[in-house]
Design a protein around this motif. Structure first.
Motif, PDB file in Angstrom:
ATOM      1  N   UNK A  97      48.850  74.178 -16.669  1.00 16.88           N
ATOM      2  CA  UNK A  97      48.240  72.847 -16.809  1.00 16.88           C
ATOM      3  C   UNK A  97      48.466  72.042 -15.530  1.00 16.88           C
ATOM      4  N   UNK A  98      49.681  72.095 -15.012  1.00 20.95           N
ATOM      5  CA  UNK A  98      49.993  71.334 -13.806  1.00 20.95           C
ATOM      6  C   UNK A  98      49.159  71.791 -12.622  1.00 20.95           C
ATOM      7  N   UNK A  99      48.899  73.099 -12.523  1.00 19.16           N
ATOM      8  CA  UNK A  99      48.091  73.645 -11.420  1.00 19.16           C
ATOM      9  C   UNK A  99      46.702  73.005 -11.408  1.00 19.16           C
ATOM     10  N   UNK A 100      46.101  72.849 -12.590  1.00 22.34           N
ATOM     11  CA  UNK A 100      44.767  72.251 -12.652  1.00 22.34           C
ATOM     12  C   UNK A 100      44.809  70.735 -12.493  1.00 22.34           C
ATOM     13  N   UNK A 101      45.859  70.107 -12.972  1.00 22.83           N
ATOM     14  CA  UNK A 101      45.978  68.662 -12.782  1.00 22.83           C
ATOM     15  C   UNK A 101      46.168  68.314 -11.315  1.00 22.83           C
ATOM     16  N   UNK A 102      46.878  69.165 -10.581  1.00 20.42           N
ATOM     17  CA  UNK A 102      47.094  68.922  -9.150  1.00 20.42           C
ATOM     18  C   UNK A 102      45.797  68.981  -8.354  1.00 20.42           C
ATOM     19  N   UNK A 103      44.794  69.657  -8.880  1.00 23.81           N
ATOM     20  CA  UNK A 103      43.504  69.765  -8.190  1.00 23.81           C
ATOM     21  C   UNK A 103      42.640  68.524  -8.375  1.00 23.81           C
ATOM     22  N   UNK A 104      43.019  67.639  -9.286  1.00 23.90           N
ATOM     23  CA  UNK A 104      42.247  66.409  -9.490  1.00 23.90           C
ATOM     24  C   UNK A 104      42.374  65.503  -8.279  1.00 23.90           C
ATOM     25  N   UNK A 105      41.340  64.721  -8.008  1.00 25.39           N
ATOM     26  CA  UNK A 105      41.452  63.731  -6.933  1.00 25.39           C
ATOM     27  C   UNK A 105      42.579  62.736  -7.243  1.00 25.39           C
ATOM     28  N   UNK A 106      43.152  62.164  -6.192  1.00 21.04           N
ATOM     29  CA  UNK A 106      44.297  61.258  -6.343  1.00 21.04           C
ATOM     30  C   UNK A 106      43.988  60.090  -7.282  1.00 21.04           C
ATOM     31  N   UNK A 107      42.767  59.525  -7.193  1.00 24.62           N
ATOM     32  CA  UNK A 107      42.450  58.383  -8.061  1.00 24.62           C
ATOM     33  C   UNK A 107      42.370  58.798  -9.532  1.00 24.62           C
TER      34      UNK A 107
END
Length: 156
Positions: free
Chosen positions: A91-101
């Motif tokens: 889950x964290x791997x995919x969340x890290x790919x989200x844009x910063x905003x």
């Protein structure tokens, strides 16, 4: 065109009249706590909180139900923890790919949901209980911050 529009309006209005003619709340039976509610999923007979279904889910219940030895219980618990950590990492791997905003917005949404839950809890408590609960929440947050600092992943 006018006929089809009129037929569509009439077809959409029929369910509204059906619901308006008999209020749903009036059709529902009054169920006291502990009584069996009607319906297909009512086998628990009001046993929630009394060791009925939904109670005891977790490792201790599995150990008891399967009559595990201490060695078996240790293996099962370690496997469960490994799976939980792997799930978190995915889950964290995919969340890290989200844009910063988007990450910041998600964090704000989580914090708002947490605050809403705390507010709901606090408004039902007496003043003495509120003081204890706020101290508990503060300790919980400090423990979490310490955990995050101890388990900070390296940047890079």
């Amino acid at each position: 065109m006018k006929r089809s529009a009129l037929a569509l309006a009439f077809a959409l209005a029929i369910p509204s009249f059906a619901f308006a003619s008999a209020p749903v709340a009036a059709q529902l039976p009054v169920i006291e706590h502990g009584e069996q509610a009607p319906g297909p999923h009512c086998e628990h007979k009001g046993e929630h909180g009394k060791g009925g279904p939904g109670y005891g889910h977790g490792f201790k219940q599995i150990k008891k139900d399967l009559d595990l030895t201490d060695a078996q219980a240790k293996v099962v618990k370690e496997a469960s923890m490994t799976e939980m950590r792997a799930h978190f990492q995915i889950v964290q791997k995919y969340l890290d790919k989200l844009p910063a905003e988007d990450q910041a917005t998600m964090k704000k949404d989580h914090e708002a949901a947490t605050q809403l839950r705390k507010d709901e809890i606090l408004k039902t408590l007496s003043p003495e209980q509120r003081v204890k609960a706020e101290a508990f929440f503060a300790k919980q947050k400090a423990d979490y911050e310490k955990f995050r600092a101890d388990h900070e992943k390296p940047k890079g």
